[in-house]
Design a protein around this motif. Structure first.
Motif, PDB file in Angstrom:
ATOM      1  N   LEU A 255       0.817  -1.216   0.000  1.00 41.09           N
ATOM      2  CA  LEU A 255       0.000   0.000   0.000  1.00 41.09           C
ATOM      3  C   LEU A 255       0.851   1.268   0.000  1.00 41.09           C
ATOM      4  N   LEU A 256       2.120   1.144   0.374  1.00 43.43           N
ATOM      5  CA  LEU A 256       3.024   2.293   0.298  1.00 43.43           C
ATOM      6  C   LEU A 256       3.166   2.809  -1.133  1.00 43.43           C
ATOM      7  N   LEU A 257       2.876   1.958  -2.104  1.00 45.57           N
ATOM      8  CA  LEU A 257       3.015   2.352  -3.512  1.00 45.57           C
ATOM      9  C   LEU A 257       1.862   3.219  -4.011  1.00 45.57           C
ATOM     10  N   ALA A 258       0.744   3.225  -3.302  1.00 42.36           N
ATOM     11  CA  ALA A 258      -0.474   3.866  -3.825  1.00 42.36           C
ATOM     12  C   ALA A 258      -0.282   5.323  -4.235  1.00 42.36           C
ATOM     13  N   PRO A 259       0.312   6.182  -3.409  1.00 39.86           N
ATOM     14  CA  PRO A 259       0.456   7.585  -3.835  1.00 39.86           C
ATOM     15  C   PRO A 259       1.267   7.736  -5.115  1.00 39.86           C
ATOM     16  N   THR A 260       2.320   6.937  -5.267  1.00 40.02           N
ATOM     17  CA  THR A 260       3.140   7.001  -6.476  1.00 40.02           C
ATOM     18  C   THR A 260       2.361   6.523  -7.694  1.00 40.02           C
ATOM     19  N   LEU A 261       1.635   5.433  -7.548  1.00 39.13           N
ATOM     20  CA  LEU A 261       0.888   4.896  -8.689  1.00 39.13           C
ATOM     21  C   LEU A 261      -0.169   5.865  -9.178  1.00 39.13           C
ATOM     22  N   LEU A 262      -0.819   6.560  -8.263  1.00 37.97           N
ATOM     23  CA  LEU A 262      -1.818   7.551  -8.673  1.00 37.97           C
ATOM     24  C   LEU A 262      -1.189   8.645  -9.523  1.00 37.97           C
ATOM     25  N   ARG A 263       0.031   9.010  -9.200  1.00 35.63           N
ATOM     26  CA  ARG A 263       0.711  10.062  -9.962  1.00 35.63           C
ATOM     27  C   ARG A 263       1.169   9.559 -11.323  1.00 35.63           C
ATOM     28  N   GLU A 264       1.269   8.243 -11.495  1.00 33.03           N
ATOM     29  CA  GLU A 264       1.626   7.691 -12.801  1.00 33.03           C
ATOM     30  C   GLU A 264       0.449   7.679 -13.765  1.00 33.03           C
ATOM     31  N   LEU A 265      -0.766   7.780 -13.239  1.00 37.19           N
ATOM     32  CA  LEU A 265      -1.965   7.631 -14.058  1.00 37.19           C
ATOM     33  C   LEU A 265      -2.532   8.988 -14.473  1.00 37.19           C
ATOM     34  N   PRO A 266      -3.321   9.022 -15.530  1.00 26.76           N
ATOM     35  CA  PRO A 266      -4.010  10.256 -15.904  1.00 26.76           C
ATOM     36  C   PRO A 266      -4.961  10.691 -14.788  1.00 26.76           C
ATOM     37  N   PRO A 267      -5.229  11.979 -14.675  1.00 28.77           N
ATOM     38  CA  PRO A 267      -6.078  12.479 -13.583  1.00 28.77           C
ATOM     39  C   PRO A 267      -7.473  11.861 -13.535  1.00 28.77           C
TER      40      PRO A 267
ATOM     41  N   LEU B 285      -5.672   3.867   4.902  1.00 31.53           N
ATOM     42  CA  LEU B 285      -4.500   2.997   4.880  1.00 31.53           C
ATOM     43  C   LEU B 285      -3.644   3.191   3.638  1.00 31.53           C
ATOM     44  N   VAL B 286      -4.196   3.796   2.583  1.00 31.32           N
ATOM     45  CA  VAL B 286      -3.403   3.964   1.364  1.00 31.32           C
ATOM     46  C   VAL B 286      -2.529   5.213   1.416  1.00 31.32           C
ATOM     47  N   GLY B 287      -2.718   6.048   2.415  1.00 33.23           N
ATOM     48  CA  GLY B 287      -1.805   7.162   2.631  1.00 33.23           C
ATOM     49  C   GLY B 287      -1.876   8.266   1.598  1.00 33.23           C
ATOM     50  N   VAL B 288      -3.056   8.502   1.040  1.00 37.92           N
ATOM     51  CA  VAL B 288      -3.222   9.564   0.037  1.00 37.92           C
ATOM     52  C   VAL B 288      -3.879  10.756   0.713  1.00 37.92           C
ATOM     53  N   ALA B 289      -3.150  11.858   0.804  1.00 41.88           N
ATOM     54  CA  ALA B 289      -3.622  13.011   1.567  1.00 41.88           C
ATOM     55  C   ALA B 289      -4.610  13.873   0.785  1.00 41.88           C
ATOM     56  N   ASN B 290      -4.402  13.974  -0.524  1.00 49.30           N
ATOM     57  CA  ASN B 290      -5.242  14.838  -1.353  1.00 49.30           C
ATOM     58  C   ASN B 290      -6.617  14.199  -1.550  1.00 49.30           C
ATOM     59  N   PRO B 291      -7.704  14.863  -1.147  1.00 48.02           N
ATOM     60  CA  PRO B 291      -9.044  14.273  -1.285  1.00 48.02           C
ATOM     61  C   PRO B 291      -9.399  13.895  -2.720  1.00 48.02           C
TER      62      PRO B 291
ATOM     63  N   ALA C 109     -10.237  10.026  -3.879  1.00 41.80           N
ATOM     64  CA  ALA C 109     -11.479   9.654  -4.555  1.00 41.80           C
ATOM     65  C   ALA C 109     -11.218   8.755  -5.762  1.00 41.80           C
ATOM     66  N   ARG C 110      -9.980   8.754  -6.255  1.00 37.87           N
ATOM     67  CA  ARG C 110      -9.622   7.923  -7.416  1.00 37.87           C
ATOM     68  C   ARG C 110      -9.235   6.503  -7.005  1.00 37.87           C
ATOM     69  N   VAL C 111      -9.190   6.235  -5.712  1.00 40.02           N
ATOM     70  CA  VAL C 111      -8.871   4.899  -5.207  1.00 40.02           C
ATOM     71  C   VAL C 111     -10.168   4.130  -4.995  1.00 40.02           C
ATOM     72  N   VAL C 112     -10.273   2.982  -5.621  1.00 38.64           N
ATOM     73  CA  VAL C 112     -11.434   2.114  -5.420  1.00 38.64           C
ATOM     74  C   VAL C 112     -10.939   0.796  -4.829  1.00 38.64           C
ATOM     75  N   ILE C 113     -11.631   0.306  -3.818  1.00 40.52           N
ATOM     76  CA  ILE C 113     -11.168  -0.853  -3.066  1.00 40.52           C
ATOM     77  C   ILE C 113     -12.139  -2.012  -3.230  1.00 40.52           C
ATOM     78  N   GLY C 114     -11.593  -3.174  -3.531  1.00 38.77           N
ATOM     79  CA  GLY C 114     -12.388  -4.389  -3.623  1.00 38.77           C
ATOM     80  C   GLY C 114     -11.723  -5.504  -2.839  1.00 38.77           C
ATOM     81  N   GLY C 115     -12.515  -6.414  -2.298  1.00 44.69           N
ATOM     82  CA  GLY C 115     -11.959  -7.486  -1.482  1.00 44.69           C
ATOM     83  C   GLY C 115     -12.559  -8.838  -1.775  1.00 44.69           C
ATOM     84  N   ILE C 116     -11.893  -9.874  -1.269  1.00 50.57           N
ATOM     85  CA  ILE C 116     -12.360 -11.248  -1.479  1.00 50.57           C
ATOM     86  C   ILE C 116     -12.853 -11.857  -0.160  1.00 50.57           C
TER      87      ILE C 116
END
Length: 204
Positions: A77-89, A107-113, A117-124
């Protein structure tokens, strides 16, 4: 994650006292001293990077990192902020977890609201893997069952969120099926082994 061939480095392990799957997933703050103690034992034994075999150890990342003088990467999950910046807005990042009921967006550590909002979570949760992991001691799950559960979760999430452009696996069992899921979805997929390889490359 525990295969030395994943990194071309030997692996040494320590057990965090009391860290059964349900305790770690639900987030027991009382585990923190045991996490630090186990990490310190690893360093004393020669570890140059510290990782953890459950993405929900992210809750103890700051405390363990503060206690050591080697890089600490307890969760993909430490990767989440970096991955968001790799993607189009306009693109979304999907986080696939063993238990979405305990994987809140904080838990994903993304400070910017707007980014959060671009993070979607799914589970099994409810599937064979999580049921088996919650047994003490855990029961191994067939890789085919893991692939089926993860694939179905991703399909449901993509149907609800067609803007998903990349996937981040929280669970440290999921790397067993990362390559197959990459091929079937055609999407970039990241897991704990990617973070471990990156971190090891920085100190090798």
């Amino acid at each position: 994650m525990l295969d030395p061939a994943s990194y071309d480095f030997p692996i040494i392990t320590e057990t965090v006292a009391g860290a059964w799957a349900d305790t770690v997933i639900h987030g027991d703050a009382a585990l923190e001293p045991a996490c630090i103690a186990a990490a310190k034992r690893l360093v004393e034994r020669g570890a140059i990077v510290i990782a953890a075999d459950c993405g929900f150890f992210i809750r103890h990342q700051a405390a363990v990192a503060a206690a050591l003088n080697v890089p600490v990467a307890l969760s993909s999950l430490l990767l989440a902020p970096t991955l968001l910046r790799e993607l189009p807005p306009a693109a979304n990042l999907a986080v696939i977890t063993a238990d979405s009921t305990n994987c809140s967006k904080d838990l994903v550590g993304v400070a910017n609201p707007a980014d959060e909002a671009r993070v979607v979570i799914g589970g099994i949760e409810g599937g064979k893997l999580l049921r088996n992991e919650l047994v003490r001691p855990p029961i191994p799950t067939d890789v085919a069952d893991v692939e089926e559960e993860v694939g179905a979760c991703i399909a449901r999430l993509r149907a609800a969120h067609p803007e998903i452009a990349a996937i981040l696996f929280e669970c440290t069992v999921f790397p067993l099926v990362t390559a197959k899921i990459r091929r079937s979805t055609g999407l970039p997929i990241y897991d704990i082994t990617d973070l471990c390889r990156l971190t090891l490359a920085s100190v090798s």
